[in-house]
Design a protein around this motif. Structure first.
Motif, mmCIF file in Angstrom:
data_model
loop_
_atom_site.group_PDB
_atom_site.id
_atom_site.type_symbol
_atom_site.label_atom_id
_atom_site.label_comp_id
_atom_site.label_asym_id
_atom_site.label_seq_id
_atom_site.Cartn_x
_atom_site.Cartn_y
_atom_site.Cartn_z
ATOM 1 N N GLY A 66 -4.597 -9.763 -3.172
ATOM 2 C CA GLY A 66 -3.243 -9.646 -3.703
ATOM 3 C C GLY A 66 -2.474 -10.948 -3.705
ATOM 4 N N LYS A 67 -3.188 -12.069 -3.879
ATOM 5 C CA LYS A 67 -2.534 -13.377 -3.815
ATOM 6 C C LYS A 67 -2.337 -14.016 -5.192
ATOM 7 C CE LYS A 67 -2.411 -13.365 0.697
ATOM 8 N NZ LYS A 67 -1.124 -13.228 1.424
ATOM 9 N N ILE A 112 1.799 7.699 -8.148
ATOM 10 C CA ILE A 112 1.970 6.543 -7.272
ATOM 11 C C ILE A 112 2.392 7.045 -5.893
ATOM 12 C CG2 ILE A 112 3.203 4.373 -6.901
ATOM 13 C CD1 ILE A 112 3.648 4.212 -9.920
ATOM 14 N N THR A 113 1.468 7.025 -4.939
ATOM 15 C CA THR A 113 1.789 7.479 -3.581
ATOM 16 C C THR A 113 2.320 6.354 -2.709
ATOM 17 O OG1 THR A 113 -0.495 7.145 -2.856
ATOM 18 C CG2 THR A 113 0.071 9.316 -3.716
ATOM 19 N N ASP A 114 2.004 5.110 -3.061
ATOM 20 C CA ASP A 114 2.560 3.950 -2.355
ATOM 21 C C ASP A 114 2.622 2.791 -3.350
ATOM 22 O OD1 ASP A 114 3.194 1.773 -0.681
ATOM 23 O OD2 ASP A 114 2.161 2.685 1.019
ATOM 24 N N ALA A 115 3.814 2.285 -3.599
ATOM 25 C CA ALA A 115 3.996 1.214 -4.581
ATOM 26 C C ALA A 115 3.568 -0.143 -4.044
ATOM 27 C CB ALA A 115 5.453 1.155 -5.035
ATOM 28 N N GLY A 116 3.291 -0.241 -2.748
ATOM 29 C CA GLY A 116 2.875 -1.507 -2.174
ATOM 30 C C GLY A 116 3.963 -2.565 -2.266
ATOM 31 N N GLU A 117 3.554 -3.837 -2.262
ATOM 32 C CA GLU A 117 4.521 -4.926 -2.273
ATOM 33 C C GLU A 117 5.196 -5.103 -3.631
ATOM 34 O OE1 GLU A 117 2.714 -8.514 -0.953
ATOM 35 O OE2 GLU A 117 2.458 -7.850 1.120
ATOM 36 N N LYS A 118 4.431 -5.001 -4.701
ATOM 37 C CA LYS A 118 4.965 -5.325 -6.029
ATOM 38 C C LYS A 118 4.827 -4.207 -7.056
ATOM 39 C CE LYS A 118 5.817 -9.673 -4.887
ATOM 40 N NZ LYS A 118 7.181 -10.242 -4.852
ATOM 41 N N CYS A 119 4.102 -3.158 -6.749
ATOM 42 C CA CYS A 119 3.833 -2.067 -7.691
ATOM 43 C C CYS A 119 3.164 -2.587 -8.958
ATOM 44 C CB CYS A 119 5.100 -1.298 -8.048
ATOM 45 S SG CYS A 119 4.786 0.342 -8.783
ATOM 46 N N TYR A 120 2.201 -3.501 -8.775
ATOM 47 C CA TYR A 120 1.438 -4.021 -9.915
ATOM 48 C C TYR A 120 0.334 -3.031 -10.279
ATOM 49 C CZ TYR A 120 3.617 -8.644 -9.329
ATOM 50 O OH TYR A 120 4.498 -9.696 -9.253
ATOM 51 N N MET A 135 -4.824 -2.411 -9.933
ATOM 52 C CA MET A 135 -3.827 -2.654 -8.889
ATOM 53 C C MET A 135 -3.940 -4.107 -8.453
ATOM 54 S SD MET A 135 -3.957 0.901 -6.656
ATOM 55 C CE MET A 135 -5.731 1.148 -6.686
ATOM 56 N N MET A 136 -2.837 -4.667 -7.911
ATOM 57 C CA MET A 136 -2.894 -6.104 -7.658
ATOM 58 C C MET A 136 -1.975 -6.571 -6.529
ATOM 59 S SD MET A 136 -2.931 -9.036 -10.654
ATOM 60 C CE MET A 136 -1.151 -9.072 -10.819
ATOM 61 N N SER A 137 -1.391 -5.645 -5.741
ATOM 62 C CA SER A 137 -0.599 -6.107 -4.604
ATOM 63 C C SER A 137 -0.879 -5.224 -3.388
ATOM 64 C CB SER A 137 0.898 -6.109 -4.937
ATOM 65 O OG SER A 137 1.441 -4.803 -4.952
ATOM 66 N N THR A 138 -0.740 -5.819 -2.235
ATOM 67 C CA THR A 138 -1.094 -5.175 -0.972
ATOM 68 C C THR A 138 -0.366 -3.850 -0.783
ATOM 69 O OG1 THR A 138 -1.443 -7.356 0.008
ATOM 70 C CG2 THR A 138 -1.183 -5.497 1.523
ATOM 71 N N GLY A 139 -1.126 -2.844 -0.344
ATOM 72 C CA GLY A 139 -0.539 -1.558 0.006
ATOM 73 C C GLY A 139 -0.484 -0.535 -1.110
ATOM 74 N N GLU A 140 -0.899 -0.893 -2.295
ATOM 75 C CA GLU A 140 -0.804 0.034 -3.426
ATOM 76 C C GLU A 140 -1.814 1.171 -3.288
ATOM 77 O OE1 GLU A 140 0.684 -3.256 -6.731
ATOM 78 O OE2 GLU A 140 -1.401 -2.617 -6.674
ATOM 79 N N LYS A 141 -1.334 2.400 -3.528
ATOM 80 C CA LYS A 141 -2.175 3.593 -3.475
ATOM 81 C C LYS A 141 -1.766 4.541 -4.587
ATOM 82 C CE LYS A 141 -2.540 3.490 1.605
ATOM 83 N NZ LYS A 141 -2.269 4.245 2.854
ATOM 84 N N VAL A 142 -2.746 5.146 -5.220
ATOM 85 C CA VAL A 142 -2.468 6.143 -6.255
ATOM 86 C C VAL A 142 -3.397 7.335 -6.070
ATOM 87 C CG1 VAL A 142 -1.680 4.423 -7.918
ATOM 88 C CG2 VAL A 142 -4.082 5.111 -7.912
ATOM 89 N N LYS A 143 -2.921 8.496 -6.432
ATOM 90 C CA LYS A 143 -3.735 9.706 -6.418
ATOM 91 C C LYS A 143 -4.058 10.063 -7.864
ATOM 92 C CE LYS A 143 -3.971 14.318 -4.367
ATOM 93 N NZ LYS A 143 -3.265 15.325 -3.553
ATOM 94 N N VAL A 144 -5.338 10.204 -8.172
ATOM 95 C CA VAL A 144 -5.774 10.346 -9.562
ATOM 96 C C VAL A 144 -6.305 11.754 -9.827
ATOM 97 C CG1 VAL A 144 -7.320 9.443 -11.333
ATOM 98 C CG2 VAL A 144 -6.405 7.896 -9.602
#
Length: 411
Positions: free
Chosen positions: A225-226, A251-259, A395-404
């Protein structure tokens, strides 16, 4: 006349998605009383004279038949209950106390099965313990086998009458300071050889996974995610077709940037490119609401998406479309064959990417559409590459999680 008919069909399609969402909004709504929820954390919020109860939004099913609760703090008395209840369960009662509910109570290790008097069932649980509850797949008609686990090992099971509707995960608390971590996406399975718990990862649904971890229907970004090269990509094993023409993510967790990007891509799409950035792809990006069509520059398209939002993507195939992978049950949809207001730039030139020799990107035109929380955001006409377009998530930033959900409109 043809344009009028096609427009009418598209309006019917939008209406259908809206109706489905309205039904789900009423049916799938979590309930809680004397408790606070902060992400996956549940905390007691009463005065210890009142029961606090949480009932999940969705019931257990054959596809999602197990969940877990980890005790973060037992509070004053550790009166934490984990079990299953009907959807309209009274929230001022611990799970297991009322008919058609069953629960394991951490403070005394007893099982409560539709009664305020419990029976000795397993060990007591304390801070750090992980309590699981699930449905057995070998349940017979009219009866359900509910089992409970502690720290990954099964404690025991009990047969209960099958309710008229379904059973929902429920957590009860009854003293100050009680706090738990809720995992509604936990998976349970037993390996026949050694009896150890294994995770049903649903990896068979995906043909390509790059810097993405799969846990059941949950996708989690595990890349650095850098930089823009640290893309995490998940591509489904099968392309969309006339039978399964639509999929969704929450989107269960948008993480740092929601990329987070949801879209469609050709089978050999580059693993380190966000969906929509390279030729043979189209995607709706959550962080800026833009649509990317074979280019690193997006066009304004729809609203931004945040944690809790549900994004969808689908194809409206022509009525006479045929595909070798299809096995019938075609949806009765037509598309605009020559929409003047839409420019097809899905396969616009991309100077920083080399294409494979002989790649055929010019195919039959179809209409790709995107939704947000059940409402159609917009659509674009694109050409199908050989082999079709595959559900692809980036996905591209730390912490991002999605339920599909790859088949939200089936069944």
């Amino acid at each position: 006349m043809d344009d009028i008919n096609l427009h009418y069909r598209f309006l019917n399609w939008r209406r259908r998605i809206r109706e489905i969402r309205e039904v789900r909004a009423v049916r799938y709504r979590e309930r809680l009383k004397k408790m606070l929820r902060d992400g996956d954390i549940l905390r007691y919020h009463g005065n210890s004279d009142e029961v606090g109860c949480f009932v999940a939004a969705r019931p257990l099913s054959k596809r999602n038949r197990y969940y877990e609760v980890t005790i973060i703090d037992t509070g004053v008395r550790g009166m934490i209950a984990v079990g299953l209840v009907p959807q309209n369960y009274k929230l001022d009662h611990q799970p297991g106390w009322l008919p058609q509910s069953v629960a394991f109570h951490a403070d005394d290790g007893k099982l409560y099965n539709g009664n305020t008097v419990g029976q000795q069932f397993g060990p007591k649980c304390c801070r750090g313990d992980r309590i699981g509850c699930g449905l057995s797949l070998d349940s017979e008609d009219g009866q359900l086998t509910v089992f409970f686990t502690k720290n990954g090992k099964e404690i025991g099971s009990v047969e209960v009458p099958g309710p008229p509707d379904a059973l929902y995960p429920a957590v009860g608390m009854h003293s100050l300071g009680e706090e738990v971590l809720l995992d509604l996406n936990a998976e349970w399975g037993m390996d026949e050889d050694d009896g150890q718990m294994i995770v049903d990862s649903h990896e068979e649904d995906w043909c390509r996974l790059h810097d993405v971890k799969v846990t059941g229907t949950l996708l989690e970004y595990v890349g650095k995610g850098k930089s823009i090269m640290d893309v995490g990509l998940a591509q489904a094993r099968r392309p969309l077709n006339t039978r399964f023409h639509y999929y969704e993510l929450e989107i269960t967790d948008a993480g740092e940037k929601c990329y987070i990007a949801l879209g469609l891509a050709r089978r050999d799409y580059p693993k380190n490119r966000h969906p929509g950035w390279s030729r043979g792809s189209i995607a709706y990006h959550a962080d800026d609401g833009k649509l990317f069509q074979g280019s690193g520059v997006g066009d304004p398209f729809g609203p931004r998406c945040f944690e809790g939002d549900i994004m969808g993507c689908g194809i409206m195939f022509p009525r006479d479309y045929s595909q070798d992978a299809d096995d019938g049950d075609d949806w009765d949809f037509e598309v605009f064959q020559k929409p003047d207001e839409v420019q097809n730039d899905l396969y616009a030139n991309n100077e920083d990417e080399e294409e494979e020799e002989g790649e055929n990107l010019d195919g039959r035109k179809v209409m790709v559409f995107f939704t947000r929380n059940g409402k159609v955001v917009g659509r674009r006409e694109v050409a199908l590459p050989v082999g079709g377009l595959y559900p692809t998530i980036g996905m591209m930033s730390t912490g991002e999680k999605v339920k599909v959900d790859l088949h939200p409109l089936s069944g």
